[in-house]
Design a protein around this motif. Structure first.
Motif, mmCIF file in Angstrom:
data_model
loop_
_atom_site.group_PDB
_atom_site.id
_atom_site.type_symbol
_atom_site.label_atom_id
_atom_site.label_comp_id
_atom_site.label_asym_id
_atom_site.label_seq_id
_atom_site.Cartn_x
_atom_site.Cartn_y
_atom_site.Cartn_z
ATOM 1 N N GLY A 386 12.235 16.477 1.273
ATOM 2 C CA GLY A 386 13.196 15.388 1.311
ATOM 3 C C GLY A 386 13.227 14.631 2.623
ATOM 4 N N LEU A 387 14.287 13.812 2.765
ATOM 5 C CA LEU A 387 14.479 12.983 3.956
ATOM 6 C C LEU A 387 15.674 13.492 4.745
ATOM 7 C CD1 LEU A 387 14.309 9.457 2.253
ATOM 8 C CD2 LEU A 387 12.464 10.550 3.509
ATOM 9 N N PHE A 388 15.585 13.399 6.087
ATOM 10 C CA PHE A 388 16.733 13.687 6.942
ATOM 11 C C PHE A 388 17.171 12.380 7.581
ATOM 12 C CE2 PHE A 388 15.017 17.917 6.532
ATOM 13 C CZ PHE A 388 16.149 18.713 6.480
ATOM 14 N N ILE A 389 18.444 12.045 7.367
ATOM 15 C CA ILE A 389 18.984 10.756 7.824
ATOM 16 C C ILE A 389 20.125 11.017 8.800
ATOM 17 C CG2 ILE A 389 20.110 8.617 7.107
ATOM 18 C CD1 ILE A 389 18.759 8.971 4.376
ATOM 19 N N MET A 398 20.766 15.308 4.444
ATOM 20 C CA MET A 398 19.483 15.423 3.760
ATOM 21 C C MET A 398 19.530 14.818 2.361
ATOM 22 S SD MET A 398 17.131 18.725 2.769
ATOM 23 C CE MET A 398 17.807 18.887 1.131
ATOM 24 N N VAL A 399 18.501 14.023 2.069
ATOM 25 C CA VAL A 399 18.298 13.483 0.723
ATOM 26 C C VAL A 399 17.192 14.301 0.086
ATOM 27 C CG1 VAL A 399 17.733 11.463 -0.667
ATOM 28 C CG2 VAL A 399 18.937 11.178 1.513
ATOM 29 N N HIS A 400 17.536 15.084 -0.919
ATOM 30 C CA HIS A 400 16.526 15.908 -1.576
ATOM 31 C C HIS A 400 15.599 15.023 -2.400
ATOM 32 C CE1 HIS A 400 14.851 19.029 -4.269
ATOM 33 N NE2 HIS A 400 15.027 19.812 -3.206
ATOM 34 N N LEU A 401 14.380 15.552 -2.643
ATOM 35 C CA LEU A 401 13.406 14.793 -3.440
ATOM 36 C C LEU A 401 13.982 14.322 -4.767
ATOM 37 C CD1 LEU A 401 10.124 16.895 -2.988
ATOM 38 C CD2 LEU A 401 10.620 14.653 -2.024
ATOM 39 N N SER A 402 14.798 15.179 -5.379
ATOM 40 C CA SER A 402 15.336 14.850 -6.708
ATOM 41 C C SER A 402 16.417 13.783 -6.657
ATOM 42 C CB SER A 402 15.912 16.114 -7.353
ATOM 43 O OG SER A 402 16.950 16.647 -6.540
ATOM 44 N N ASP A 403 16.871 13.424 -5.440
ATOM 45 C CA ASP A 403 17.942 12.429 -5.321
ATOM 46 C C ASP A 403 17.453 11.120 -4.724
ATOM 47 O OD1 ASP A 403 20.156 13.929 -6.326
ATOM 48 O OD2 ASP A 403 20.092 15.140 -4.496
ATOM 49 N N ILE A 404 16.123 10.876 -4.777
ATOM 50 C CA ILE A 404 15.602 9.613 -4.231
ATOM 51 C C ILE A 404 15.509 8.536 -5.313
ATOM 52 C CG2 ILE A 404 13.625 8.527 -3.098
ATOM 53 C CD1 ILE A 404 13.046 11.160 -1.715
ATOM 54 N N ASP A 405 14.990 8.877 -6.504
ATOM 55 C CA ASP A 405 14.784 7.880 -7.555
ATOM 56 C C ASP A 405 15.071 8.513 -8.906
ATOM 57 O OD1 ASP A 405 13.044 6.202 -9.554
ATOM 58 O OD2 ASP A 405 13.141 5.003 -7.710
ATOM 59 N N TRP A 406 15.633 7.677 -9.816
ATOM 60 C CA TRP A 406 15.983 8.188 -11.154
ATOM 61 C C TRP A 406 14.750 8.406 -12.023
ATOM 62 C CZ3 TRP A 406 20.477 10.203 -11.793
ATOM 63 C CH2 TRP A 406 21.608 9.705 -11.146
ATOM 64 N N ALA A 425 22.665 5.532 1.831
ATOM 65 C CA ALA A 425 22.726 6.668 0.918
ATOM 66 C C ALA A 425 24.184 6.962 0.611
ATOM 67 C CB ALA A 425 22.040 7.886 1.517
ATOM 68 N N LYS A 426 24.406 7.710 -0.440
ATOM 69 C CA LYS A 426 25.755 8.088 -0.842
ATOM 70 C C LYS A 426 25.980 9.566 -0.524
ATOM 71 C CE LYS A 426 27.589 6.251 -4.476
ATOM 72 N NZ LYS A 426 27.951 5.873 -5.866
ATOM 73 N N VAL A 427 27.149 9.874 0.046
ATOM 74 C CA VAL A 427 27.503 11.255 0.359
ATOM 75 C C VAL A 427 27.771 11.994 -0.946
ATOM 76 C CG1 VAL A 427 29.120 12.788 1.525
ATOM 77 C CG2 VAL A 427 28.462 10.631 2.606
ATOM 78 N N LEU A 428 27.007 13.058 -1.187
ATOM 79 C CA LEU A 428 27.195 13.855 -2.400
ATOM 80 C C LEU A 428 28.070 15.075 -2.139
ATOM 81 C CD1 LEU A 428 23.523 13.807 -3.779
ATOM 82 C CD2 LEU A 428 25.387 12.170 -4.200
ATOM 83 N N ASP A 431 29.245 20.553 3.327
ATOM 84 C CA ASP A 431 29.538 21.982 3.455
ATOM 85 C C ASP A 431 29.775 22.263 4.941
ATOM 86 O OD1 ASP A 431 29.554 24.773 3.607
ATOM 87 O OD2 ASP A 431 28.175 24.972 1.919
ATOM 88 N N VAL A 432 31.047 22.360 5.336
ATOM 89 C CA VAL A 432 31.399 22.540 6.746
ATOM 90 C C VAL A 432 30.922 23.888 7.256
ATOM 91 C CG1 VAL A 432 33.305 22.695 8.386
ATOM 92 C CG2 VAL A 432 33.368 20.990 6.548
ATOM 93 N N GLU A 433 31.088 24.916 6.430
ATOM 94 C CA GLU A 433 30.714 26.274 6.868
ATOM 95 C C GLU A 433 29.217 26.391 7.147
ATOM 96 O OE1 GLU A 433 31.009 30.885 5.266
ATOM 97 O OE2 GLU A 433 32.137 29.288 4.263
ATOM 98 N N LYS A 434 28.402 25.814 6.258
ATOM 99 C CA LYS A 434 26.954 25.864 6.432
ATOM 100 C C LYS A 434 26.418 24.685 7.232
ATOM 101 C CE LYS A 434 26.055 28.496 2.209
ATOM 102 N NZ LYS A 434 25.339 28.516 0.904
ATOM 103 N N GLU A 435 27.310 23.778 7.614
ATOM 104 C CA GLU A 435 26.957 22.613 8.412
ATOM 105 C C GLU A 435 25.859 21.806 7.722
ATOM 106 O OE1 GLU A 435 26.044 24.028 12.302
ATOM 107 O OE2 GLU A 435 28.120 24.501 12.793
ATOM 108 N N ARG A 436 26.138 21.402 6.472
ATOM 109 C CA ARG A 436 25.174 20.630 5.691
ATOM 110 C C ARG A 436 25.840 19.413 5.072
ATOM 111 N NH1 ARG A 436 22.381 25.484 2.147
ATOM 112 N NH2 ARG A 436 21.376 26.615 3.888
ATOM 113 N N VAL A 437 25.102 18.304 5.079
ATOM 114 C CA VAL A 437 25.545 17.084 4.405
ATOM 115 C C VAL A 437 24.474 16.720 3.386
ATOM 116 C CG1 VAL A 437 26.099 14.642 4.639
ATOM 117 C CG2 VAL A 437 26.850 16.262 6.400
ATOM 118 N N SER A 438 24.866 16.662 2.109
ATOM 119 C CA SER A 438 23.926 16.300 1.042
ATOM 120 C C SER A 438 24.106 14.823 0.710
ATOM 121 C CB SER A 438 24.160 17.147 -0.201
ATOM 122 O OG SER A 438 23.948 18.518 0.089
#
Length: 569
Positions: A386-389, A398-406, A425-428, A431-438
């Motif tokens: 994926g992409l890191f933005i 992070m934009v996962h591969l499955s969330d780039i194009d329909w 991109a849109k925030v999906l 996760d504060v505990e794991k420090e992740r933004v999808s």
């Protein structure tokens, strides 16, 4: 009678003369004998050793430390070199007699391991010559003193003790050491001094030497080691920061090793331990100001007070900076605010944290950017998954591969992006505990499956052919052709002869029936064959059946005629 007496007297005289002629034959050449001084003539001394002739010895051989010139009638020991020389005199030597006496005496002292007295009388290659009272010995340069001696002048011609290291009488070699005597004397003095010391007592001493690991303190004839860790309760970089050579210091005797006679000293032991009740002074969760004293690979040490330091592990320094050297976050002597995380008084450890004194930026981001928020940022990195933005200060999403194009595969869609591109991109999820933004990019356009115009299973749709393959045709339908589907070869017609993809061209319009909608698999199945069969069934139901005698052609003809009528109307 008179003749007889005269003959007997002659025989007695001859016997006496013969015995006198053999006098001294029991003396052995090469040995020390006793003789009597008969005269002193100028620089020569005449000595009678019991031979038929006397011997002469130079007056110089009787000179030397502690020696006196002999007088007539004195008995002296001399060395008998030869009983008679070419002049008929005995060959004698006082020097060799003294040497032989000295060797006998030295051998006994060597066996008894006793020191001998001597004087350094000359310098030779590699050392010095020592006179041991008639015997000459070699003193190696390394054996003169405990420490290297630059000037040996004050030691020359001065009687002092030496230890015999080696003796070889046949070769006439003797090796002595002054250093061994000094070391033994010092060891005895040291043992006596150590016996007068006791662990725990306080003494004053003078700093003699400073090394990287501590300082040596003279306690009055004996040295003790003041280790750098025992100088102060606080961290000491180098002993010279605390003491200097020549300084008088008060120390406590920590330990005495009777076997090695080593003495360990301490200065901090005379001061109160700052770690006493440290848990009460620095409770867990409280914040304090401290100074960075040392930086290591794994973290930084912060001094809370003199003698009390805590460790800020690198993982507790920043919320966002990971896998970075602590020196890039803090610097030595920097004042920082820290939070106490844990206190272990027994192990004298305090765990501190810097990031805990600041609000978690992941919590702030979660509050300000709830799910559904559109963000804009730079593509920081592109990976195989994926992409890191960059979406905030030191925060990447992070934009996962499955969330780039329909419609396209992730690998295919990933090729459209480059590092450094600015994208939205849109925030999906956050996760504060794991420090992740999808994040998701395809979600910006909406899901075609949700926005499909309300298509339902069984509905007839008009499709446009977009590609013709040997296995079927690809078609699009719906508003703007956003819905995609593939009609297999077997679904192109009810008639097997018409199930040929090549009879279609790109751009052709065809009607087909929706046979299945799978939102999970994101697939809509359409079929021309299913539409034809549905129309046939409807016509049969409306216009009759083959059982009533009407043919299928008649039924379909009537149905088509009715459709044409409706169109005309």
């Amino acid at each position: 009678m008179n003749a007889t007496s005269s003959s007997a007297a002659s025989r007695d005289d001859f016997a006496s003369m013969l015995e006198a002629s053999f006098a001294g034959r029991d003396l052995v050449e090469g040995s020390v004998v006793r003789g009597t001084v008969t005269a002193v003539e100028h620089d020569m001394i005449v000595i009678d050793v019991g031979l038929k002739t006397e011997g002469r010895i130079s007056l110089r051989e009787f000179a030397g430390p502690g020696s006196t010139t002999p007088k007539p009638g004195d008995e002296v020991e001399v060395y008998l070199e030869r009983i008679e020389n070419a002049l008929g005199e005995a060959v004698l030597s006082r020097d060799k007699a003294r040497r032989e006496e000295a060797w006998d005496r030295l051998e006994k002292m060597f066996e008894a391991k006793e020191p001998v007295n001597g004087a350094i009388v000359g310098r030779v290659k590699g050392g010095f010559t020592v006179d041991l009272g008639g015997a000459s010995a070699f003193l190696p340069g390394s054996q003169v003193d405990i420490r290297p001696v630059r000037d040996v002048g004050p030691l020359m011609n001065k009687e002092q003790p030496f230890a015999i290291l080696k003796m070889d009488r046949p070769r006439g070699n003797i090796v002595v050491s002054r250093r061994a005597v000094l070391e033994e004397s010092r060891a005895e003095q040291r043992a006596e001094l150590v016996g007068n010391l006791a662990e725990g007592e306080t003494r004053e001493g003078v700093v003699k030497n400073i090394t990287d690991y501590g300082a040596f303190v003279d306690l009055g004839g004996i040295d003790g080691l003041l280790h750098v860790t025992d100088m102060s309760w606080s961290r000491v970089g180098h002993p010279s920061e605390v003491v200097e050579v020549g300084q008088t210091v008060t120390v406590q005797i920590i330990k005495i090793n009777k076997d090695t006679q080593r003495i360990s000293l301490g200065m901090k032991q005379l001061l109160s331990d700052p770690w006493d009740a440290v848990a009460a002074k620095y409770p867990v969760g409280a914040t304090f100001e401290g100074r960075v004293t040392n930086i290591a690979e794994y973290g930084a040490f912060v001094e809370l007070e003199s003698g009390v330091e805590g460790l800020v592990h690198v993982s507790e320094m920043s919320w966002t900076k990971k896998n970075i050297h602590p020196g890039k976050i803090v610097s030595t002597s920097q004042e920082v605010t820290v939070m106490v995380l844990d206190v272990d008084e027994e192990k004298r450890r305090i765990s501190l944290g810097i990031k805990q004194t600041q609000r978690n930026p992941w919590e702030i981001f979660a509050e300000t950017h709830p799910a559904g928020t559109v963000v804009k940022g730079e593509v920081k990195n592109i990976t195989e998954f994926g992409l890191f933005i960059g979406v905030g200060e030191d925060i990447d999403g992070m934009v996962h591969l499955s969330d780039i194009d329909w419609d396209r595969s992730g690998e295919e869609a990933l090729a459209d992006f480059n590092k450094g591109d600015m994208v939205e991109a849109k925030v999906l999820d956050v996760d504060v505990e794991k420090e992740r933004v999808s994040l998701g990019i395809k979600q910006l356009a909406g899901d075609p499956m949700e926005d499909s115009g309300g298509f339902k299973r069984g509905e007839t749709v008009t499709c446009t052919v977009t590609e013709v393959t040997t296995g079927g045709i690809e078609v699009s339908f719906g508003e703007g052709g956003q819905m995609k589907s593939f009609i297999r070869k077997s679904d192109l017609s009810r008639d097997r002869a018409e199930q040929r993809p090549e009879r279609f061209s790109v751009g052709d319009k065809v009607d087909a029936r929706i046979t299945n909608i799978d939102k999970g698999a994101r697939r809509v199945s359409v079929s021309i064959k299913a539409l034809e069969m549905a129309e046939e069934k409807e016509a049969v139901e409306q216009y009759g059946s083959s059982e009533s005698g009407a043919s299928l052609g008649d039924i379909l003809g009537a149905a088509l005629k009715q459709q044409d009528t409706k169109k005309d109307e």
